[in-house]
Design an enzyme around this catalytic site. Sequence first.
Site, mmCIF file in Angstrom:
data_model
loop_
_atom_site.group_PDB
_atom_site.id
_atom_site.type_symbol
_atom_site.label_atom_id
_atom_site.label_comp_id
_atom_site.label_asym_id
_atom_site.label_seq_id
_atom_site.Cartn_x
_atom_site.Cartn_y
_atom_site.Cartn_z
ATOM 1 N N HIS A 11 -4.312 -61.327 10.780
ATOM 2 C CA HIS A 11 -3.257 -60.056 10.799
ATOM 3 C C HIS A 11 -2.649 -60.427 9.225
ATOM 4 O O HIS A 11 -2.211 -61.431 8.923
ATOM 5 C CB HIS A 11 -2.233 -60.353 12.008
ATOM 6 N N CYS A 24 5.756 -61.787 14.369
ATOM 7 C CA CYS A 24 4.801 -61.262 15.452
ATOM 8 C C CYS A 24 5.440 -60.867 16.589
ATOM 9 O O CYS A 24 5.127 -60.053 17.479
ATOM 10 C CB CYS A 24 3.895 -62.247 15.853
#
Length: 704
Positions: free
Chosen positions: A168, A264
């Site tokens: 990511h 996150c």
Amino acid sequence: MTDSIRIMMCPPDHYEVDYVINPWMEGNIHKSSFDRAKEQWYKLYNVIKEHAQVDLVNPAKGWPDMVFTANAGLVLGDKAIVSRFYHKERQGEEPYFKEWFENNGFQVFELPKDLPFEGAGDALFDREGRWLWAGYGFRSELDSHSYIADWLDTEVLSLRLIDERFYHLDTCFCPLANGYLLYYPPAFDSYSNRLIEMRVPAEKRIAIDEADAVTFSCNAVNVNNIVIMNHPSESLKNRLTQVGFTVVETPLTEFLKAGGAAKCLTLRVTEPILPDVHANKPVESRVIRLEGHLLDSGIMNQALDLISELGGSFKVMNFNLGVERQSVSNAEVRISTPSHELMEDLMTQLIDLGAIAPPQETCDTNIEVVTKDGVSPDDFYVTTIYPTQVRVKCEWVNVSNQRMDGAIVVDDSGEVATARCCLLRDLKVGDKVIVGVDGIRTIRQTESREQRNKQEFSFMGAGVSSERRVELIVEQIAWELRQIRDQGGKVVVTAGPVVIHTGGGQHLSKLIRDGYVQALLGGNAIAVHDIEQSTMGTSLGVDMQRGTPVSGGHRHHLKVINSIRRYGSIAQAVQEGAIVKGVMYECVKNNVPFCLAGSIRDDGPLPDTEMDLIKAQTEYARLLEGADMILMLSSMLHSIGVGNMTPAGVKMVCVDINPAVVTKLSDRGSVESVGVVTDVGLFLSLLLQQLDKLTSPYLLTVNS
Ligand code: ARG
């Protein structure tokens, strides 16, 4: 607490490492401690609460990764794009997040079903709000970036992730206040690194090393001058402090086991809109068409691999599979790239694979006019060895004089338009050169299954060089040489001095004498050592009978050069009886034209050696015209030169003891070249034996 900043989090009630969808989860299934995870999460929650308002979303049972709210979606102003997860393991989170966005007054946008985009995990606003950095490569698809730009009316800069540990964008990239950027450069491809460097000045870029990257230092939450992260090194902390940030360290080891950390676990839901920032067109797309034995020849895979390798993405819109073994397939593929520059790069390579834009799309190529002799307009299409056609006035026109590394010049002044390959140095002011990639196609013979197997057989056979296999190939080559000669065809030989050193001189001489060779290309050395051998019995001072050096022999070749210089030319020396055998002798006697191209290391040189390389290249090209077969005998330099001048379709046989040379020369992506890894002297001797067999009385009686 700062009221104006709101961050969404999800309590870790059902958190667990339950499956593996990233490298961090591997080996960690059920290995995280629930109590410790809870403790770490609440610690982070409390730290964040000191600097922002925290909104909670209810955790849902069975969706253990829901704690990672960065992946809920992407928010700007009152708009929210809800994520489309790549892995089915997380797709069940989507409705919960969607509901939360709706209940909290956001206008919700949903991407098409098969277009993954993992929210703020892969999309990070510049902290000044000037643009959005968006990642792709693992979880989010490049094509999603167009929707984001459109819906959020913001400029999107696409960055391609290439290290699966940093799957990511927020695992390796963190925009900070005041235009700073914390990031791990090796996680991005070079194009993306260039883009980052263009947008963020050097003094604002804080590049971290691998040690900090793997503890997720980039996965940080930045609120004003506070940077919250898992466990940075002392030196990173110092660097951040020096530029005015306060680092707050909070352990998140249990979440690292699932591949996430501070950032996150959060989603900032208050992202301010700058009035003068607007959407760009982040992604360029076009449709290409492929046709032929797409599966059998491997072209389909090659094309799709190429698109991915270069950082583009694709969608196969149609694939019509040829159902019979001999029937061809065709496909339409939509390709996207993050920039025009990359699209042109990719298209050039796809054209080389035989891809074409659907014909209705282009009626003409793009043309620019030469304004300085010998210099092409930038962006010119570089030619290949494959037959090429270009679109002029809505017609496909064949390009003549096909060779690689040239430009295409179009003449559309007359009744019928023409196009030709032209070397840069031959361009003249006023020539119309094709630029870009529109309206160009190459004709590739995609091989059928049988052809490919045959080629692999012969090449691999040569690669491993079991003697029987070399013999089989030589048998085949002998047969073809014979055919060509008997039909009045043309064989061109390029040869290096190794031919002479390995004792192949006598065999090559016989080939010439027997009419198998129509032109010889080489350098100074092949001629020098051939004449040394035929006049003094040595090759570079080595006695060719005994294989031992002759005393003073290293001077022989200079004596040879000197004597030919006295005669004025090789032909003259032959005429006056100074040379009575050998390769050069046979050329002269049998009127086989030759060209010796000089080089920086040549001794002498011989009077025949052409030291003007442009003239030598032109002469090589002239002698190669109309060749049916080229035998490349142990001369990498001259053979590569020859390869560049020769269009696809001419049979090439490359013989060298070095497998790398053979691979390089015979890798023309088609059936017509054969590579043989072996000693060239031995090869020539086998070849002559085979040719002898073909003409032996025994065969003749059998045939008649
Ligand atoms: N296990 C989760 C996944 O692989 C971790 C997500 C981390 N989130 C993030 N924004 N990097 O999807």
